[in-house]
Design an enzyme around this catalytic site. Structure first.
Site, PDB file in Angstrom:
ATOM      1  N   HIS A 287       0.723  -1.292  -0.026  1.00 46.25           N
ATOM      2  CA  HIS A 287      -0.012  -0.169  -0.041  1.00 46.25           C
ATOM      3  C   HIS A 287       0.891   1.304  -0.145  1.00 46.25           C
ATOM      4  CE1 HIS A 287      -4.165  -0.693   0.137  1.00 46.25           C
ATOM      5  NE2 HIS A 287      -4.021  -1.903   0.794  1.00 46.25           N
ATOM      6  N   ARG A 288       2.014   1.244   0.792  1.00 48.45           N
ATOM      7  CA  ARG A 288       2.762   2.429   1.015  1.00 48.45           C
ATOM      8  C   ARG A 288       3.408   2.698  -0.109  1.00 48.45           C
ATOM      9  NH1 ARG A 288       5.611   4.848   5.628  1.00 48.45           N
ATOM     10  NH2 ARG A 288       4.986   3.087   6.771  1.00 48.45           N
TER      11      ARG A 288
ATOM     12  N   ASP B   2      -7.394   5.280   6.528  1.00 50.28           N
ATOM     13  CA  ASP B   2      -7.326   3.886   5.897  1.00 50.28           C
ATOM     14  C   ASP B   2      -6.789   3.053   7.037  1.00 50.28           C
ATOM     15  OD1 ASP B   2      -7.614   1.988   4.138  1.00 50.28           O
ATOM     16  OD2 ASP B   2      -6.287   2.637   2.842  1.00 50.28           O
TER      17      ASP B   2
END
Lengths: 178, 178, 178
Positions: free
Chosen positions: C51-52, C83
């Site tokens: 995700h990062r 999130d």
């Protein structure tokens, strides 16, 4: 004839296959039914024969659990209905393909669909709206199918979500307005 | 007064019952609440009493787990709110009804709703958007409820999908526009 | 600058985080990424780092598994992307908070979002569209998250459902029309 990709998703028993068949039948021409299901057990045999009995009898049917891009290349009717991406992804996983391999195949499938002079209808399942599954394999499948679906939906010209047999338009012209 | 069938579906804890209650309450008249829930255990008793406390206290309540077509025939208020088709289908399954039997009852339910001079609101659940369940009974239930939902949605005048308490219109006039 | 709450929901691997990031990036300004995920195991570490890597590298990231209302108060960029609510509710449950306690925290979170002079994007999961889970903890989580989602959606200015990477508007201006 223009290439056209139509993406149809929904839950199990949502009527998504029936919607895709009605959509395909509107053309009035022969439709190739490209089935990814494999009849491993009685339950699956029942599902397959029930689905078959609901389609027009003169539609050519081809079964291809794995090499769907090649099967798309070989279709000769203007419209092809692929039912379904979700079983295809499952078949590839059980045949030992990696996640990246499945996504590379998805790219090939979309290239084959885009290269066809006609309509390719892709039916799939939503499987990510429940509680996180207990087992790692189900979680991996949920991830992979989610990515497959996102790629196919992004590449589509029209996309529909089927709920209780009714249709929400995700992309393109609302179905009712045709 | 015209017969009207309103179909309301959504996930668990999506706010579908609350939406159906707001919809029913707009009429300003008495609404019969037709409950299919059976209080087998404490968890279910809690859910039932919490739901009850959220409804107007003067709404007549009738509990009928199985013979919902007959219960609909006996309703005397203009509006009836049936909550829910999903528990009804489950009750019929556990009472030993076959899939075909449950679908035949669904046809009767819809005939009873269509014969009523007023609004019948049918609340149900989406249960097919997750990973395929491990056990055969859950898979059978998912199939049967999917078919029940498709039939009721097809017969409805309006249909709504409730997500996080908000509403998508599947059929009929968008709710916000009333 | 006006306070604005944007609610984004969808299934697992539906593309909801990517949608929320595209939405946030439209502002052209720095966005604080407020992460509720905790890296307990390798699978979760993988998810977090993947995700990062998909976010702009210059977005400030803050990790806060529990006291999200305080974390929102401390944000200094115009836009914050939280999130997700679903992991936050799960973290609170496992930290021993009661259902009422989690809903009280949700009220505080919404007050903090409303007090901010900017846009607060709340990402969450739909988990209630599958078969009723076998275990009581999963059922409790499904209930609590359903209530959290309903409250946040009700308090939002805009709400979106993401399906296969595409967007249905639950509330506010349809996304395509911006």
């Amino acid at each position: 004839m223009k290439s056209r990709i139509v993406f149809v998703t929904g839950g199990a028993r949502s009527g998504k296959s029936a919607f895709a068949e009605r959509y395909a039948a509107r053309s009035g021409q022969l439709v190739t039914y490209l089935a990814t299901a494999q009849a491993f057990d009685e339950e699956m045999k029942d599902r397959i024969s029930r689905h078959r009995s609901e389609r027009p009898a003169d539609w050519p049917t081809r079964e291809e659990p794995l090499d769907v891009p090649a099967a798309l290349n070989a279709v000769s009717t203007p419209t092809v209905l692929l039912d379904c991406l979700s079983l295809w992804a499952s078949n590839l996983m059980f045949a030992g393909h990696s996640d990246d391999g499945i996504l590379a195949q998805t790219t090939q499938l979309l290239e084959a669909a885009r290269a066809r002079p006609g309509t390719t209808i892709l039916v799939t399942n939503e499987v990510g709206f429940g509680i996180v599954p207990d087992n790692a394999l189900a979680r991996r499948y949920r991830d992979v199918l989610g990515w497959v679906n996102q790629r196919c939906a992004a590449a589509s010209d029209e996309a529909y979500l089927v709920v209780s047999g009714l249709t929400l338009t995700l992309k393109g012209t609302p179905y009712d307005h045709f």
